[in-house]
Scaffold this motif. Sequence first.
Motif, PDB file in Angstrom:
ATOM      1  N   MET A   1       7.480  31.329  26.872  1.00  0.00           N
ATOM      2  CA  MET A   1       6.545  30.875  25.853  1.00  0.00           C
ATOM      3  C   MET A   1       5.628  32.045  25.491  1.00  0.00           C
ATOM      4  N   PRO A   2       5.978  32.816  24.470  1.00  0.00           N
ATOM      5  CA  PRO A   2       5.110  33.927  24.061  1.00  0.00           C
ATOM      6  C   PRO A   2       3.772  33.427  23.511  1.00  0.00           C
ATOM      7  N   ARG A   3       2.691  33.916  24.108  1.00  0.00           N
ATOM      8  CA  ARG A   3       1.348  33.589  23.618  1.00  0.00           C
ATOM      9  C   ARG A   3       1.002  34.515  22.472  1.00  0.00           C
ATOM     10  N   VAL A   4       0.400  33.952  21.451  1.00  0.00           N
ATOM     11  CA  VAL A   4      -0.054  34.767  20.321  1.00  0.00           C
ATOM     12  C   VAL A   4      -1.509  35.140  20.559  1.00  0.00           C
TER      13      VAL A   4
ATOM     14  N   PHE B   1       4.419  30.545  20.592  1.00  0.00           N
ATOM     15  CA  PHE B   1       5.763  30.243  20.089  1.00  0.00           C
ATOM     16  C   PHE B   1       6.600  29.782  21.269  1.00  0.00           C
ATOM     17  N   TYR B   2       7.710  29.153  20.984  1.00  0.00           N
ATOM     18  CA  TYR B   2       8.745  28.946  21.987  1.00  0.00           C
ATOM     19  C   TYR B   2       9.740  30.087  21.836  1.00  0.00           C
ATOM     20  N   SER B   3      10.317  30.542  22.926  1.00  0.00           N
ATOM     21  CA  SER B   3      11.208  31.697  22.901  1.00  0.00           C
ATOM     22  C   SER B   3      12.398  31.520  21.966  1.00  0.00           C
ATOM     23  N   ASN B   4      12.859  30.296  21.799  1.00  0.00           N
ATOM     24  CA  ASN B   4      14.021  30.035  20.946  1.00  0.00           C
ATOM     25  C   ASN B   4      13.623  29.405  19.610  1.00  0.00           C
TER      26      ASN B   4
ATOM     27  N   GLU C   1      -6.555  25.021  12.115  1.00  0.00           N
ATOM     28  CA  GLU C   1      -6.057  25.555  10.842  1.00  0.00           C
ATOM     29  C   GLU C   1      -6.855  26.793  10.418  1.00  0.00           C
ATOM     30  N   LYS C   2      -8.162  26.756  10.593  1.00  0.00           N
ATOM     31  CA  LYS C   2      -8.993  27.916  10.249  1.00  0.00           C
ATOM     32  C   LYS C   2      -8.639  29.108  11.130  1.00  0.00           C
ATOM     33  N   LEU C   3      -8.473  28.878  12.428  1.00  0.00           N
ATOM     34  CA  LEU C   3      -8.100  29.963  13.329  1.00  0.00           C
ATOM     35  C   LEU C   3      -6.724  30.534  12.961  1.00  0.00           C
ATOM     36  N   ALA C   4      -5.783  29.667  12.617  1.00  0.00           N
ATOM     37  CA  ALA C   4      -4.450  30.134  12.212  1.00  0.00           C
ATOM     38  C   ALA C   4      -4.546  30.951  10.924  1.00  0.00           C
ATOM     39  N   SER C   5      -5.341  30.478   9.973  1.00  0.00           N
ATOM     40  CA  SER C   5      -5.512  31.213   8.710  1.00  0.00           C
ATOM     41  C   SER C   5      -6.178  32.561   8.939  1.00  0.00           C
ATOM     42  N   ASP C   6      -7.212  32.580   9.766  1.00  0.00           N
ATOM     43  CA  ASP C   6      -7.927  33.819  10.051  1.00  0.00           C
ATOM     44  C   ASP C   6      -7.057  34.846  10.770  1.00  0.00           C
ATOM     45  N   ASN C   7      -6.049  34.359  11.490  1.00  0.00           N
ATOM     46  CA  ASN C   7      -5.189  35.239  12.297  1.00  0.00           C
ATOM     47  C   ASN C   7      -3.743  35.257  11.804  1.00  0.00           C
ATOM     48  N   LYS C   8      -3.566  34.960  10.521  1.00  0.00           N
ATOM     49  CA  LYS C   8      -2.223  34.862   9.954  1.00  0.00           C
ATOM     50  C   LYS C   8      -1.418  36.146  10.144  1.00  0.00           C
ATOM     51  N   SER C   9      -2.011  37.292   9.888  1.00  0.00           N
ATOM     52  CA  SER C   9      -1.258  38.552  10.013  1.00  0.00           C
ATOM     53  C   SER C   9      -0.857  38.807  11.472  1.00  0.00           C
ATOM     54  N   LEU C  10      -1.706  38.463  12.430  1.00  0.00           N
ATOM     55  CA  LEU C  10      -1.361  38.599  13.844  1.00  0.00           C
ATOM     56  C   LEU C  10      -0.203  37.677  14.208  1.00  0.00           C
ATOM     57  N   ILE C  11      -0.240  36.450  13.702  1.00  0.00           N
ATOM     58  CA  ILE C  11       0.832  35.493  13.987  1.00  0.00           C
ATOM     59  C   ILE C  11       2.167  36.017  13.462  1.00  0.00           C
ATOM     60  N   VAL C  12       2.180  36.529  12.232  1.00  0.00           N
ATOM     61  CA  VAL C  12       3.412  37.061  11.646  1.00  0.00           C
ATOM     62  C   VAL C  12       3.897  38.280  12.439  1.00  0.00           C
ATOM     63  N   GLN C  13       2.977  39.151  12.819  1.00  0.00           N
ATOM     64  CA  GLN C  13       3.338  40.326  13.609  1.00  0.00           C
ATOM     65  C   GLN C  13       3.982  39.914  14.933  1.00  0.00           C
ATOM     66  N   LYS C  14       3.355  38.989  15.635  1.00  0.00           N
ATOM     67  CA  LYS C  14       3.884  38.535  16.927  1.00  0.00           C
ATOM     68  C   LYS C  14       5.217  37.806  16.756  1.00  0.00           C
ATOM     69  N   TRP C  15       5.355  37.041  15.680  1.00  0.00           N
ATOM     70  CA  TRP C  15       6.617  36.352  15.394  1.00  0.00           C
ATOM     71  C   TRP C  15       7.731  37.396  15.270  1.00  0.00           C
ATOM     72  N   ASN C  16       7.482  38.430  14.475  1.00  0.00           N
ATOM     73  CA  ASN C  16       8.500  39.463  14.272  1.00  0.00           C
ATOM     74  C   ASN C  16       8.841  40.200  15.565  1.00  0.00           C
ATOM     75  N   GLU C  17       7.863  40.379  16.437  1.00  0.00           N
ATOM     76  CA  GLU C  17       8.107  41.024  17.727  1.00  0.00           C
ATOM     77  C   GLU C  17       8.945  40.146  18.664  1.00  0.00           C
ATOM     78  N   HIS C  18       8.677  38.844  18.687  1.00  0.00           N
ATOM     79  CA  HIS C  18       9.298  37.958  19.666  1.00  0.00           C
ATOM     80  C   HIS C  18      10.510  37.198  19.138  1.00  0.00           C
ATOM     81  N   ILE C  19      10.467  36.822  17.868  1.00  0.00           N
ATOM     82  CA  ILE C  19      11.533  35.975  17.326  1.00  0.00           C
ATOM     83  C   ILE C  19      12.475  36.799  16.432  1.00  0.00           C
ATOM     84  N   GLY C  20      11.873  37.680  15.627  1.00  0.00           N
ATOM     85  CA  GLY C  20      12.670  38.547  14.765  1.00  0.00           C
ATOM     86  C   GLY C  20      12.934  37.983  13.412  1.00  0.00           C
TER      87      GLY C  20
END
Length: 77
Positions: free
Chosen positions: A1-4, A14-17, A58-77
């Motif tokens: 379970m990758p933590r963002v 995220f979940y790994s799969n 939702e506000k926290l997700a919006s404020d950290n949207k670029s971090l979430i996308v970056q971590k998604w690309n690192e872990h999920i691809g």
Amino acid sequence: MPRVFEQDGFLFFFYSNDHHPIHVHVRYGDGEAVFIIADEVTLRESVGLKVKELSKAEKLASDNKSLIVQKWNEHIG
């Protein structure tokens, strides 16, 4: 379970799969929500969270949207 990130008791992860579209899971207390991350952050589903908690998540997700996308690309691809 990758933590963002974790903030104010909200755990974003995220979940790994996980699958597209890009989304993030959020836990707070006994509740959980899932937000789709696109041009806008959109609630996909939630269980056990109050309206105020969902708004904060939702506000926290919006404020950290670029971090979430970056971590998604690192872990999920």
